[in-house]
Design a protein around this motif. Structure first.
Motif, PDB file in Angstrom:
ATOM      1  N   LEU A   1       0.851  -1.186   0.000  1.00  0.00           N
ATOM      2  CA  LEU A   1       0.000   0.000   0.000  1.00  0.00           C
ATOM      3  C   LEU A   1       0.887   1.237   0.000  1.00  0.00           C
ATOM      4  O   LEU A   1       1.823   1.340   0.803  1.00  0.00           O
TER       5      LEU A   1
ATOM      6  N   ASP B   1       0.760   5.759  -0.553  1.00  0.00           N
ATOM      7  CA  ASP B   1      -0.135   6.909  -0.599  1.00  0.00           C
ATOM      8  C   ASP B   1      -0.118   7.527  -1.996  1.00  0.00           C
ATOM      9  O   ASP B   1       0.950   7.772  -2.571  1.00  0.00           O
ATOM     10  N   SER B   2      -1.309   7.815  -2.515  1.00  0.00           N
ATOM     11  CA  SER B   2      -1.411   8.289  -3.896  1.00  0.00           C
ATOM     12  C   SER B   2      -0.839   9.689  -4.081  1.00  0.00           C
ATOM     13  O   SER B   2      -0.412  10.041  -5.184  1.00  0.00           O
TER      14      SER B   2
ATOM     15  N   HIS C   1      -1.706  -1.444  -4.182  1.00  0.00           N
ATOM     16  CA  HIS C   1      -2.792  -0.483  -4.360  1.00  0.00           C
ATOM     17  C   HIS C   1      -2.370   0.871  -3.796  1.00  0.00           C
ATOM     18  O   HIS C   1      -1.629   0.946  -2.820  1.00  0.00           O
TER      19      HIS C   1
ATOM     20  N   PHE D   1      -3.383   4.331  -1.686  1.00  0.00           N
ATOM     21  CA  PHE D   1      -4.347   4.798  -0.693  1.00  0.00           C
ATOM     22  C   PHE D   1      -4.845   6.156  -1.156  1.00  0.00           C
ATOM     23  O   PHE D   1      -4.068   7.088  -1.349  1.00  0.00           O
TER      24      PHE D   1
ATOM     25  N   ARG E   1     -12.778   6.078  -2.518  1.00  0.00           N
ATOM     26  CA  ARG E   1     -12.641   4.869  -3.326  1.00  0.00           C
ATOM     27  C   ARG E   1     -13.277   5.023  -4.697  1.00  0.00           C
ATOM     28  O   ARG E   1     -12.936   4.325  -5.638  1.00  0.00           O
TER      29      ARG E   1
ATOM     30  N   ASP F   1      -6.384  -0.037   6.806  1.00  0.00           N
ATOM     31  CA  ASP F   1      -6.081   0.794   5.633  1.00  0.00           C
ATOM     32  C   ASP F   1      -6.293   0.016   4.331  1.00  0.00           C
ATOM     33  O   ASP F   1      -6.790   0.557   3.337  1.00  0.00           O
ATOM     34  N   TRP F   2      -5.901  -1.247   4.356  1.00  0.00           N
ATOM     35  CA  TRP F   2      -6.058  -2.078   3.163  1.00  0.00           C
ATOM     36  C   TRP F   2      -7.540  -2.255   2.825  1.00  0.00           C
ATOM     37  O   TRP F   2      -7.928  -2.192   1.658  1.00  0.00           O
TER      38      TRP F   2
ATOM     39  N   ALA G   1      -8.868   0.815   1.141  1.00  0.00           N
ATOM     40  CA  ALA G   1      -8.369   1.021  -0.217  1.00  0.00           C
ATOM     41  C   ALA G   1      -8.914   0.000  -1.205  1.00  0.00           C
ATOM     42  O   ALA G   1      -9.070   0.305  -2.393  1.00  0.00           O
ATOM     43  N   THR G   2      -9.225  -1.220  -0.733  1.00  0.00           N
ATOM     44  CA  THR G   2      -9.540  -2.309  -1.663  1.00  0.00           C
ATOM     45  C   THR G   2     -10.892  -2.961  -1.428  1.00  0.00           C
ATOM     46  O   THR G   2     -11.358  -3.716  -2.282  1.00  0.00           O
TER      47      THR G   2
END
Length: 479
Positions: free
Chosen positions: A178, A180-181, A203, A205, A209, A276-277, A280-281
């Protein structure tokens, strides 16, 4: 020419009207009164400079996001928390004896996780030691690896991590990654694609979403977590980039600290990653708990995972309670000194109690506005009796709190509003005199390479520089 002036005048009027509208929005939606005032004043007085930043940084409330994240976390903590939490073996144990029943109760309730005994923790000083330990742990993985960083760069260190994760995935090890975007905004698509093609579940974060909110830079996931097989966990200040190994000459040598944990506390760190996962998913991965390993240490630890979806101002309150618990000393190291009023008051009261309060900050800057604002806060804290030191050799990035000779907290949270209210952070609080002694010796070495700041840093600064400090402080709620 008259037409041009009319055009310019119309633009100015429009800017001020939009500034007033944005100021009203800030007053209604900004999370703190200080932040609302800062934005309202700047938007009405200087809309030409602040309207665009407000689009990206101004909102500390995001419609639907906080409620959704909070509900998700509450459900996970109720239904999917680690079994070791139900044992609650730390109740009445060493944590209570050493730190006090009231403090243990408040911190446990604040963080939503229990103190857990039977752990061992070691400090990893600077990047070479940190990444040598992390890469070695990943190399030894048999079942799964969880990786989460705020910043991941496609440089020499990032390539080392990528190649190792691909090798472990090829061996059948489950990898969850994971990032951070926003923190990793310049991470090439090819880096992510290569990991995905190699079987790594990776992925970003993001705040929402459903879509990428390009006008929202708040609510970043600033945590740094690595968990290997549920047996070893790492948290601290390092991200994945060569600058954390001293690769940026302007800031080198980079001073930072990570910790490695073994024992039941690893399950708490892993659960923070799972939260957190899942956000995000929308996937809830299952990991069998590792076999219990006897530990020669009986360190009590608490994971304090803070973020903008918390019911309380968890980040700020954690620092306040830790400072209030001190009877002998509070030593803090932080790269950014922009405390809120509650933390400032707690530090001031600690001095009045006779506590040795010291804060170590950098002498080099990586963010100009934050650095200038921190000078003014340093001056005011010095006036209150707090001792402020500046680290000489290079940039200081570690986040460490030492309380008396009993407790130490290490993690990702800075002493600023962004960590208190706008970022997801993780700190690990340890109750153990031997470990506190280890941290004390580490900080003593750091203080030996620092100089103490006095009031002259502010008083002898040129008038324009002092004005800059005061203007920079106006933005402290979003720094």
């Amino acid at each position: 020419m008259q037409y041009d002036w009319l055009h310019l005048g119309s633009l100015i009027v429009i800017a001020h009207v939009l500034g007033v509208i944005a100021a009203c929005h800030a007053i209604l939606n900004t999370r703190t009164s200080q932040g609302a005032i800062a934005w309202a004043v700047s938007l009405t007085a200087m809309p030409y400079f602040t309207l665009i930043p407000y689009l990206f940084l101004g909102r500390s409330k995001f419609e639907g996001y906080v409620d959704a994240r909070r509900l998700e976390n509450e459900l996970l903590r109720t239904r999917a928390h680690p079994p070791v939490w139900d044992m609650n073996p730390a109740s009445g144990g060493r944590a209570t004896e050493e730190f006090g029943e009231a403090v243990v109760r408040s911190l446990t309730k604040l963080g939503g996780m229990p103190f857990l005994p039977g752990n061992s923790v070691r400090t990893l000083v600077n990047g070479d030691a940190t990444f040598a330990a992390i890469l070695d742990a990943i190399e030894s993985a048999q079942h799964y690896v969880l990786v989460q960083f705020f910043i991941v760069r496609d440089d020499e260190l990032g390539q080392m991590l990528k190649e190792l994760l691909l090798a472990k995935a090829a061996q059948g090890v489950r990898i969850h990654f994971l990032y951070d975007s926003i923190g990793s905004f310049d991470l090439p698509h090819g880096y992510v694609s290569a990991l995905l093609a190699g079987g790594v579940d990776i992925h970003p974060f993001a705040t929402n979403r459903r879509f990428v909110n390009r006008f929202q830079l708040n609510f970043r996931n600033h945590r740094k977590i690595v968990v290997v097989d549920g047996l070893r966990a790492f948290v601290g200040g390092h991200n994945v980039g060569v600058e954390y190994l001293g690769g940026n000459p302007r800031l080198s040598p980079w001073r930072d600290t990570h910790i490695e944990m073994r024992g039941p506390i690893v399950q708490s760190v892993q659960f923070v990653f799972i939260e957190d996962w899942h956000w995000a998913t929308q996937q809830l991965p299952h990991f069998d708990p590792p076999p219990a390993e006897p530990s020669a240490d009986d360190m009590h630890c608490l994971v304090m995972a803070t973020g903008p979806a918390d019911k309380q101002e968890t980040g700020s309150l954690f620092f306040v309670e830790a400072i209030n618990a001190a009877r002998e000393r509070v030593w803090i190291t932080t790269p950014y000194l922009v405390p809120d009023e509650a933390v400032f008051s707690a530090l001031t009261l600690a001095v009045m109690r006779g506590v040795d309060v010291r804060i170590l900050i950098p002498s080099r800057r990586d963010h100009y506005v934050v650095f200038e604002a921190s000078k003014l806060y340093a001056y005011e804290l010095i006036r209150a009796g707090v001792r402020i030191f500046r680290y000489r050799p290079g940039f200081l990035h570690q986040k460490v709190v030492l309380i008396d000779s009993v407790a130490a907290a290490i993690g990702s949270a800075n002493l600023d509003n962004r960590s208190f209210r706008l970022n997801f952070e993780i700190m690990v609080l340890t109750i153990d005199r031997a470990f506190a002694d280890e941290v004390e010796k580490m900080l003593e070495r750091d203080f030996a390479e620092a100089f103490e700041v006095d009031r002259s840093e502010y008083r002898k600064a040129p008038a324009l520089r002092r004005v800059t400090m005061h203007v920079a402080r106006l933005f402290s709620p979003i720094l």
